[in-house]
Design an enzyme around this catalytic site. Structure first.
Site, PDB file in Angstrom:
ATOM      1  N   HIS A  34      -1.352   1.322  -4.210  1.00 39.01           N
ATOM      2  CA  HIS A  34      -1.956   2.865  -4.120  1.00 39.01           C
ATOM      3  C   HIS A  34      -0.913   3.986  -4.753  1.00 39.01           C
ATOM      4  CE1 HIS A  34      -3.870   2.094   0.004  1.00 39.01           C
ATOM      5  NE2 HIS A  34      -4.580   1.589  -0.907  1.00 39.01           N
ATOM      6  N   GLN A  88       0.875  -1.237   0.176  1.00 36.08           N
ATOM      7  CA  GLN A  88      -0.234   0.084  -0.122  1.00 36.08           C
ATOM      8  C   GLN A  88       0.878   1.207   0.005  1.00 36.08           C
ATOM      9  OE1 GLN A  88      -3.603  -0.768   3.143  1.00 36.08           O
ATOM     10  NE2 GLN A  88      -1.634  -2.032   3.603  1.00 36.08           N
ATOM     11  N   GLU A 131       1.435  -3.472  17.092  1.00 41.86           N
ATOM     12  CA  GLU A 131       0.145  -3.411  17.907  1.00 41.86           C
ATOM     13  C   GLU A 131      -0.804  -4.357  17.486  1.00 41.86           C
ATOM     14  OE1 GLU A 131      -1.225   0.427  17.430  1.00 41.86           O
ATOM     15  OE2 GLU A 131       0.510   1.322  18.480  1.00 41.86           O
TER      16      GLU A 131
HETATM   17  P1  OAD Z   1      -1.186   2.897   9.137  1.00 41.70           P
HETATM   18  O1  OAD Z   1      -0.624   4.238   9.681  1.00 41.70           O
HETATM   19  O2  OAD Z   1      -2.880   3.332   9.114  1.00 41.70           O
HETATM   20  O3  OAD Z   1      -0.753   1.676   9.857  1.00 41.70           O
HETATM   21  C1  OAD Z   1       0.491   1.520  10.246  1.00 41.70           C
HETATM   22  C2  OAD Z   1       0.621   0.228  11.054  1.00 41.70           C
HETATM   23  O4  OAD Z   1       2.147  -0.005  11.254  1.00 41.70           O
HETATM   24  C3  OAD Z   1       0.068   0.405  12.497  1.00 41.70           C
HETATM   25  O5  OAD Z   1      -0.858  -0.602  12.577  1.00 41.70           O
HETATM   26  C4  OAD Z   1       1.398   0.322  13.351  1.00 41.70           C
HETATM   27  O6  OAD Z   1       1.084  -0.465  14.354  1.00 41.70           O
HETATM   28  C5  OAD Z   1       2.292  -0.545  12.418  1.00 41.70           C
HETATM   29  N1  OAD Z   1       3.578  -0.391  12.717  1.00 41.70           N
HETATM   30  C6  OAD Z   1       4.352   0.786  12.757  1.00 41.70           C
HETATM   31  N2  OAD Z   1       5.673   0.627  12.875  1.00 41.70           N
HETATM   32  C7  OAD Z   1       5.927  -0.756  12.669  1.00 41.70           C
HETATM   33  C8  OAD Z   1       7.230  -1.356  12.704  1.00 41.70           C
HETATM   34  N3  OAD Z   1       8.266  -0.982  12.701  1.00 41.70           N
HETATM   35  N4  OAD Z   1       7.001  -2.768  12.486  1.00 41.70           N
HETATM   36  C9  OAD Z   1       5.667  -3.152  12.369  1.00 41.70           C
HETATM   37  N5  OAD Z   1       4.535  -2.616  12.302  1.00 41.70           N
HETATM   38  C10 OAD Z   1       4.633  -1.236  12.710  1.00 41.70           C
HETATM   39  O7  OAD Z   1      -0.869   2.748   7.539  1.00 41.70           O
HETATM   40  P2  OAD Z   1      -1.433   1.762   6.532  1.00 41.70           P
HETATM   41  O8  OAD Z   1      -2.070   0.682   7.014  1.00 41.70           O
HETATM   42  O9  OAD Z   1      -0.385   1.623   5.285  1.00 41.70           O
HETATM   43  O10 OAD Z   1      -3.561   5.377   1.785  1.00 41.70           O
HETATM   44  O11 OAD Z   1      -2.544   2.662   5.704  1.00 41.70           O
HETATM   45  C11 OAD Z   1      -3.308   2.243   4.886  1.00 41.70           C
HETATM   46  C12 OAD Z   1      -3.578   3.273   3.884  1.00 41.70           C
HETATM   47  O12 OAD Z   1      -4.109   4.444   4.541  1.00 41.70           O
HETATM   48  C13 OAD Z   1      -2.369   4.068   3.320  1.00 41.70           C
HETATM   49  O13 OAD Z   1      -1.769   3.390   2.001  1.00 41.70           O
HETATM   50  C14 OAD Z   1      -2.684   5.561   2.863  1.00 41.70           C
HETATM   51  C15 OAD Z   1      -3.668   5.589   4.175  1.00 41.70           C
HETATM   52  O14 OAD Z   1      -4.549   6.694   3.979  1.00 41.70           O
HETATM   53  C16 OAD Z   1      -3.638   6.334   0.737  1.00 41.70           C
HETATM   54  O15 OAD Z   1      -2.976   7.179   0.634  1.00 41.70           O
HETATM   55  C17 OAD Z   1      -4.789   5.818  -0.299  1.00 41.70           C
END
Ligand code: OAD
Length: 250
Positions: A118, A100, A215
């Site tokens: 994306h 993503q 998390e």
């Molecule tokens: P999020 O910011 O929603 O989630 C990031 C996730 O990574 C969270 O669940 C954290 O707990 C986890 N995390 C953080 N650091 C980590 C690490 N070192 N190792 C493992 N996990 C870790 O990001 P996405 O799920 O990518 O869309 O968000 C999805 C979409 O929402 C993105 O592609 C973007 C956003 O709006 C668009 O821009 C269309």
């Protein structure tokens, strides 16, 4: 981290692996995630920056935000998590990495069999004639760029809120999720659809679903294994459990 015997056995025998990554895999490189206390959506309003109407209303503001993110991304490097997935691609017979992320870090690390759901922040295109703009000197941008062919507004080639995912990309991702025997869901809050549907597609087809996240998420209770911790630490250990398969270059 100690892995269960069941997980080890699944890793050793997996023939077809589908991986879904989100912003969390790039967090250890220094790229901010979207949600959570430190997330981008706490400081910025997506409806003003990641939305087509906002772009038409104020293209210069939207470009300022993308220029800022591109600069940040250019200053960081892929981390151990990205490289572990490159190694995994070498080890298993069938491999698809669905991301993503628009940050290009998987490609810079060397991943090849990839689907960018994306889009990619490094590319742009003209909203009028559709011409792709590969090279854009973003550092010297003071205003939204214009197309050299038709003068139309150029936009980043990323998916904004309310927009459809690139059809071909999503269908490749679904195909991979449907056919894999092991699905890894890494560093994503798993709340943005349709990307978040992929682990469930894999699950419904009988794949073993493993989540790696700092998390617990909505997927944690459904996943066969939920590994809590940093992707850059867990992934190298996890990948070392896969044996090299015939036909793949070690
Ligand atoms: P999020 O910011 O929603 O989630 C990031 C996730 O990574 C969270 O669940 C954290 O707990 C986890 N995390 C953080 N650091 C980590 C690490 N070192 N190792 C493992 N996990 C870790 O990001 P996405 O799920 O990518 O869309 O968000 C999805 C979409 O929402 C993105 O592609 C973007 C956003 O709006 C668009 O821009 C269309």
């Amino acid at each position: 981290m100690t892995f269960s015997d069941t997980l080890r056995a699944r890793l050793e025998t997996a023939q077809s692996v589908c991986v879904l990554t989100g912003a969390g895999i790039s967090a250890e490189s220094g790229v901010p995630t979207f949600r959570g206390e430190e997330g981008l959506w706490k400081k910025f309003r997506p409806e003003e920056l990641a939305n087509f109407h906002a772009f038409i209303r104020n293209p210069d503001l939207v470009w300022e935000w993308y220029a800022y993110r591109r600069k940040l991304i250019h200053e960081v490097k892929p981390n151990a998590g990205h490289y572990a997935l490159v190694e995994l691609e070498r080890r298993v017979k069938e491999f698809t990495l669905v991301t993503q992320n628009v940050d290009n870090l998987h490609r810079r690390a060397g991943s090849k069999s990839m689907v960018e759901l994306h889009g990619n922040i490094e590319r742009s295109y003209c909203i009028d004639c559709g011409a792709i703009v590969e090279e854009l000197d973003i550092d010297s941008l003071t205003k939204a760029p214009r197309c050299v062919h038709c003068g139309g507004l150029v936009r980043p080639d990323v998916v904004w809120f309310g927009e459809m995912l690139p059809r071909e990309a999503f269908s490749r991702a679904e195909q991979a999720a449907r056919h894999c025997d092991l699905f890894l869901c890494i560093g994503t809050s798993a709340v943005v659809y349709p990307a978040a549907s992929l682990p469930y597609t894999a699950f419904d087809q009988g794949a073993f679903v493993v989540e790696i996240n700092r998390e617990r998420t909505e997927l944690s209770t459904r996943a066969h294994e939920s590994l809590l911790g940093a992707a850059g630490e867990i992934l190298p250990q996890l990948v070392s459990c896969f044996s090299h398969q015939e036909g793949n270059t070690p």
